[in-house]
Scaffold this motif. Structure first.
Motif, PDB file in Angstrom:
ATOM      1  N   ALA A   1      32.741  38.865  38.428  1.00 34.63           N
ATOM      2  CA  ALA A   1      32.074  39.449  39.375  1.00 34.63           C
ATOM      3  C   ALA A   1      30.693  39.840  39.120  1.00 34.63           C
ATOM      4  O   ALA A   1      29.804  39.697  40.150  1.00 34.63           O
ATOM      5  CB  ALA A   1      32.981  40.551  40.038  1.00 34.63           C
TER       6      ALA A   1
ATOM      7  N   TYR B   1      39.635  35.431  41.567  1.00 32.49           N
ATOM      8  CA  TYR B   1      39.352  36.786  40.968  1.00 32.49           C
ATOM      9  C   TYR B   1      40.031  37.936  41.264  1.00 32.49           C
ATOM     10  O   TYR B   1      40.291  38.290  42.518  1.00 32.49           O
ATOM     11  CB  TYR B   1      37.721  36.995  40.975  1.00 32.49           C
ATOM     12  CG  TYR B   1      37.624  38.252  40.444  1.00 32.49           C
ATOM     13  CD1 TYR B   1      36.977  38.623  39.129  1.00 32.49           C
ATOM     14  CD2 TYR B   1      37.140  39.712  41.281  1.00 32.49           C
ATOM     15  CE1 TYR B   1      36.525  39.658  38.445  1.00 32.49           C
ATOM     16  CE2 TYR B   1      36.683  40.829  40.516  1.00 32.49           C
ATOM     17  CZ  TYR B   1      36.501  40.917  39.049  1.00 32.49           C
ATOM     18  OH  TYR B   1      35.886  42.105  38.711  1.00 32.49           O
TER      19      TYR B   1
ATOM     20  N   SER C   1      40.134  42.095  41.280  1.00 34.93           N
ATOM     21  CA  SER C   1      39.364  43.486  40.934  1.00 34.93           C
ATOM     22  C   SER C   1      40.036  44.310  39.731  1.00 34.93           C
ATOM     23  O   SER C   1      41.260  44.296  39.824  1.00 34.93           O
ATOM     24  CB  SER C   1      38.984  44.426  42.102  1.00 34.93           C
ATOM     25  OG  SER C   1      38.081  45.333  41.670  1.00 34.93           O
TER      26      SER C   1
ATOM     27  N   HIS D   1      34.969  34.644  48.494  1.00 37.86           N
ATOM     28  CA  HIS D   1      35.907  35.027  47.602  1.00 37.86           C
ATOM     29  C   HIS D   1      37.274  34.318  48.047  1.00 37.86           C
ATOM     30  O   HIS D   1      37.686  34.300  49.003  1.00 37.86           O
ATOM     31  CB  HIS D   1      36.191  36.262  47.812  1.00 37.86           C
ATOM     32  CG  HIS D   1      37.321  36.822  46.764  1.00 37.86           C
ATOM     33  ND1 HIS D   1      38.458  37.520  47.261  1.00 37.86           N
ATOM     34  CD2 HIS D   1      37.665  36.607  45.423  1.00 37.86           C
ATOM     35  CE1 HIS D   1      39.570  38.022  46.411  1.00 37.86           C
ATOM     36  NE2 HIS D   1      38.804  37.242  45.378  1.00 37.86           N
TER      37      HIS D   1
ATOM     38  N   PHE E   1      30.143  41.285  45.097  1.00 31.25           N
ATOM     39  CA  PHE E   1      31.327  40.871  44.628  1.00 31.25           C
ATOM     40  C   PHE E   1      32.135  42.033  43.849  1.00 31.25           C
ATOM     41  O   PHE E   1      33.399  41.748  43.818  1.00 31.25           O
ATOM     42  CB  PHE E   1      31.143  39.646  43.566  1.00 31.25           C
ATOM     43  CG  PHE E   1      30.837  38.459  44.371  1.00 31.25           C
ATOM     44  CD1 PHE E   1      31.918  37.456  44.960  1.00 31.25           C
ATOM     45  CD2 PHE E   1      29.604  37.962  44.530  1.00 31.25           C
ATOM     46  CE1 PHE E   1      31.439  36.517  45.805  1.00 31.25           C
ATOM     47  CE2 PHE E   1      29.293  36.677  45.229  1.00 31.25           C
ATOM     48  CZ  PHE E   1      30.306  36.062  45.998  1.00 31.25           C
ATOM     49  N   LYS E   2      31.750  42.779  43.017  1.00 31.42           N
ATOM     50  CA  LYS E   2      32.431  43.766  42.338  1.00 31.42           C
ATOM     51  C   LYS E   2      33.204  44.672  43.085  1.00 31.42           C
ATOM     52  O   LYS E   2      34.053  45.150  42.567  1.00 31.42           O
ATOM     53  CB  LYS E   2      31.479  44.493  41.461  1.00 31.42           C
ATOM     54  CG  LYS E   2      30.462  45.492  42.072  1.00 31.42           C
ATOM     55  CD  LYS E   2      29.848  46.143  41.127  1.00 31.42           C
ATOM     56  CE  LYS E   2      28.781  47.089  41.990  1.00 31.42           C
ATOM     57  NZ  LYS E   2      28.295  48.163  40.812  1.00 31.42           N
TER      58      LYS E   2
END
Length: 157
Positions: free
Chosen positions: A92, A112, A114, A137, A154-155
């Motif tokens: 991310a 991905y 988190s 995403h 993105f994070k």
């Protein structure tokens, strides 16, 4: 053949599936030029910023795309995209840096999760004109791949 200071044609065309199945995965001269642009505008700047970049998928011939379960319309077949990671760096974080600092066509943080920095990978494409600057995403929901637009970081997904 070098495509940029730190990336080679062999690196962008390597495929165990192609070798195992005897699939020709050699790009045309025009596709090699597109791979050079991808390296110069996306992959080399990422390498310069984060260090090592591991390419997990670069150019894929249409036959190879079919063999790996991808679409023959993928930007990989057009020599415009690569999937990669930067070992030791949260995917991310890399995606956010690309989003904020580079001119890309499509940027997808694929699969991905988190809190799991080594999960998934980054798909990024480059074309010189009429870039979509699309950020997505990719995730699985009920066994199907879904894409969600990312407008913020993105994070924070």
């Amino acid at each position: 053949m070098n495509l940029s200071r730190n990336f080679s044609l062999a690196e962008l065309t390597k495929s165990d599936t192609a070798v195992r199945k005897g699939i020709n995965n050699n790009p045309s001269a025009d596709q090699v030029e597109k791979l050079k642009s991808l390296c110069e505008n996306i992959l080399q700047p990422v390498r310069d910023r984060f260090g090592r970049v591991t390419i997990t998928s670069g150019f894929r011939s249409p036959e190879l795309c079919i063999a790996v379960g991808s679409s023959i319309n993928s930007q990989h077949t057009k020599a415009e995209a690569a999937d990669f990671e930067c070992p030791g760096v949260d995917n991310a974080e890399v995606a956010d840096w690309i989003k904020d600092n580079l001119e890309y066509d499509q940027l997808i943080l694929e699969f991905y999760t988190s809190g799991e920095p080594n999960s998934g990978w980054i798909h990024c494409s480059y074309i010189p004109d009429q870039r979509r600057a699309s950020c997505l995403h990719a995730y699985r929901f009920e066994g199907k791949v879904k894409y969600k637009p990312v407008s913020g970081k993105f994070k924070d997904i």
